[in-house]
Design a protein around this motif. Structure first.
Motif, short mmCIF file in Angstrom:
data_model
loop_
_atom_site.label_atom_id
_atom_site.label_comp_id
_atom_site.label_asym_id
_atom_site.label_seq_id
_atom_site.Cartn_x
_atom_site.Cartn_y
_atom_site.Cartn_z
N ALA A 191 0.69 26.71 -35.51
CA ALA A 191 1.44 27.84 -34.96
C ALA A 191 1.05 29.13 -35.66
O ALA A 191 0.80 30.16 -35.02
CB ALA A 191 2.95 27.59 -35.08
N ASN A 192 0.95 29.11 -36.98
CA ASN A 192 0.58 30.31 -37.72
C ASN A 192 -0.86 30.73 -37.42
O ASN A 192 -1.14 31.93 -37.29
CB ASN A 192 0.77 30.10 -39.23
CG ASN A 192 2.22 30.26 -39.62
OD1 ASN A 192 2.98 30.98 -38.98
ND2 ASN A 192 2.62 29.57 -40.67
N ARG A 245 3.08 32.00 -23.39
CA ARG A 245 3.88 31.54 -24.53
C ARG A 245 3.55 30.07 -24.80
O ARG A 245 3.50 29.26 -23.88
CB ARG A 245 5.37 31.68 -24.24
CG ARG A 245 6.26 31.20 -25.39
CD ARG A 245 7.73 31.36 -25.06
NE ARG A 245 8.12 32.74 -24.94
CZ ARG A 245 8.54 33.51 -25.96
NH1 ARG A 245 8.60 33.01 -27.17
NH2 ARG A 245 8.91 34.75 -25.75
N ARG A 285 -0.82 32.37 -33.97
CA ARG A 285 -0.15 33.68 -34.04
C ARG A 285 -1.09 34.75 -34.57
O ARG A 285 -1.10 35.89 -34.11
CB ARG A 285 1.08 33.60 -34.95
CG ARG A 285 2.30 33.04 -34.32
CD ARG A 285 3.51 33.20 -35.23
NE ARG A 285 4.58 32.33 -34.80
CZ ARG A 285 5.01 31.27 -35.47
NH1 ARG A 285 4.47 30.94 -36.62
NH2 ARG A 285 6.00 30.54 -35.00
N VAL A 290 4.93 26.85 -26.94
CA VAL A 290 6.06 26.30 -27.68
C VAL A 290 5.59 24.97 -28.27
O VAL A 290 5.24 24.05 -27.54
CB VAL A 290 7.29 26.07 -26.78
CG1 VAL A 290 8.43 25.50 -27.59
CG2 VAL A 290 7.71 27.36 -26.10
N ILE A 291 5.57 24.90 -29.61
CA ILE A 291 5.15 23.69 -30.31
C ILE A 291 6.40 23.00 -30.85
O ILE A 291 7.19 23.61 -31.56
CB ILE A 291 4.20 24.03 -31.47
CG1 ILE A 291 2.95 24.72 -30.95
CG2 ILE A 291 3.84 22.76 -32.25
CD1 ILE A 291 2.04 25.27 -32.06
N GLY A 294 1.90 21.14 -37.30
CA GLY A 294 2.36 22.06 -36.27
C GLY A 294 2.64 23.44 -36.82
O GLY A 294 2.35 24.45 -36.17
N TYR A 295 3.19 23.52 -38.01
CA TYR A 295 3.48 24.80 -38.64
C TYR A 295 2.19 25.57 -38.91
O TYR A 295 2.08 26.76 -38.63
CB TYR A 295 4.25 24.58 -39.94
CG TYR A 295 4.57 25.84 -40.69
CD1 TYR A 295 5.60 26.67 -40.26
CD2 TYR A 295 3.85 26.19 -41.81
CE1 TYR A 295 5.90 27.84 -40.94
CE2 TYR A 295 4.14 27.35 -42.50
CZ TYR A 295 5.16 28.17 -42.05
OH TYR A 295 5.44 29.33 -42.72
N ASN A 339 3.11 34.90 -27.45
CA ASN A 339 4.18 34.36 -28.31
C ASN A 339 3.91 32.90 -28.64
O ASN A 339 3.53 32.12 -27.76
CB ASN A 339 5.53 34.47 -27.61
CG ASN A 339 5.94 35.90 -27.35
OD1 ASN A 339 6.33 36.61 -28.25
ND2 ASN A 339 5.81 36.34 -26.10
N VAL A 340 4.14 32.56 -29.89
CA VAL A 340 4.04 31.17 -30.33
C VAL A 340 5.34 30.83 -31.04
O VAL A 340 5.74 31.51 -31.98
CB VAL A 340 2.86 30.95 -31.30
CG1 VAL A 340 2.79 29.49 -31.73
CG2 VAL A 340 1.54 31.38 -30.66
N ASP A 341 6.01 29.80 -30.56
CA ASP A 341 7.26 29.34 -31.16
C ASP A 341 7.03 27.95 -31.72
O ASP A 341 6.33 27.14 -31.11
CB ASP A 341 8.37 29.31 -30.12
CG ASP A 341 8.54 30.64 -29.43
OD1 ASP A 341 9.04 31.57 -30.08
OD2 ASP A 341 8.14 30.76 -28.26
N TYR A 342 7.65 27.68 -32.86
CA TYR A 342 7.48 26.38 -33.49
C TYR A 342 8.84 25.84 -33.90
O TYR A 342 9.66 26.56 -34.46
CB TYR A 342 6.57 26.49 -34.73
CG TYR A 342 6.51 25.23 -35.54
CD1 TYR A 342 5.85 24.11 -35.06
CD2 TYR A 342 7.14 25.15 -36.78
CE1 TYR A 342 5.81 22.93 -35.80
CE2 TYR A 342 7.10 23.97 -37.52
CZ TYR A 342 6.44 22.88 -37.02
OH TYR A 342 6.40 21.71 -37.74
#
Length: 196
Positions: free
Chosen positions: A31-32, A12, A35, A14-15, A27-28, A43-46
């Motif tokens: 993250a995309n 995973r 993903r 996490v950004i 960062g957005y 999993n990538v969380d932003y």
């Protein structure tokens, strides 16, 4: 040479971006991209905010609810650091090293494998002094900026660190940034290994 971790979907990323409202864009996109393209990271969380309290709450309260104890986690914090201050932030808000380390400690205490922390902030390596005061480490590796970091190579340096750490992905745009980073004499990151 840093050994590669075995390929696993239990990884995973996490950004977290703690920046002024106008700066929270890269960062957005990152993250995309991850993903959509990564066969390695499950999993990538932003999360982003310009407010200290929101960042602290996200790290210490939200992250423990999204991570599983069997995951390998990398926490990437993108922010600003200052040689004259003991912490991170921007012109309007600030988090001390003590506050940040306590939040991370609360976030990762259930993990079986200590996380990797990547801190892209000028003078970010100063966090090591606070981490070193803990009874037990909160990360297996700390990658942090030493001195002033230039905006250009940060994302390239970040993708390179993920590859070196085994959290791999094959994104062509980031590979181009890596090439730009490789042209520099002094890479912007220092790696510290923490042994439990």
């Amino acid at each position: 040479m840093i050994p590669k971790l075995p390929i696993s979907k239990k990884k995973r990323l996490v950004i977290i971006q703690f920046l002024d409202e106008n700066e929270c864009k890269t960062g957005y996109v990152l993250a995309n991209n991850i993903r959509q393209s990564s066969p390695f990271i499950g999993n990538v969380d932003y999360f982003s905010s310009s407010k200290k309290d929101e960042i602290i709450n996200y790290i210490s309260q939200d992250i423990p609810h999204i991570i599983r104890e069997d995951e390998e986690v990398a926490v990437y914090i993108d922010t600003h650091g200052f040689s004259s201050c003991d912490g991170i932030g921007h012109k309007k808000d600030f988090i001390s090293w003590d506050e940040l380390v306590l939040a991370i400690k609360n976030a990762v205490n259930k993990l079986r494998t200590l996380p990797i922390i990547i801190l892209t902030a000028c003078n970010g390596i100063s966090i090591k002094n606070t981490i070193n005061q803990l009874d037990e480490p909160i990360c297996s590796k700390l990658y942090a900026g030493d001195g002033i970091m230039l905006n250009g190579p940060v994302m390239g340096g970040f993708s390179r660190l993920l590859n070196e750490s085994g959290l791999e992905f094959g994104e062509k745009e980031l590979e181009t940034l890596n090439e730009e980073l490789a042209k520099r004499d002094n890479p912007p990151f220092i790696c510290i290994d923490y042994k439990p």
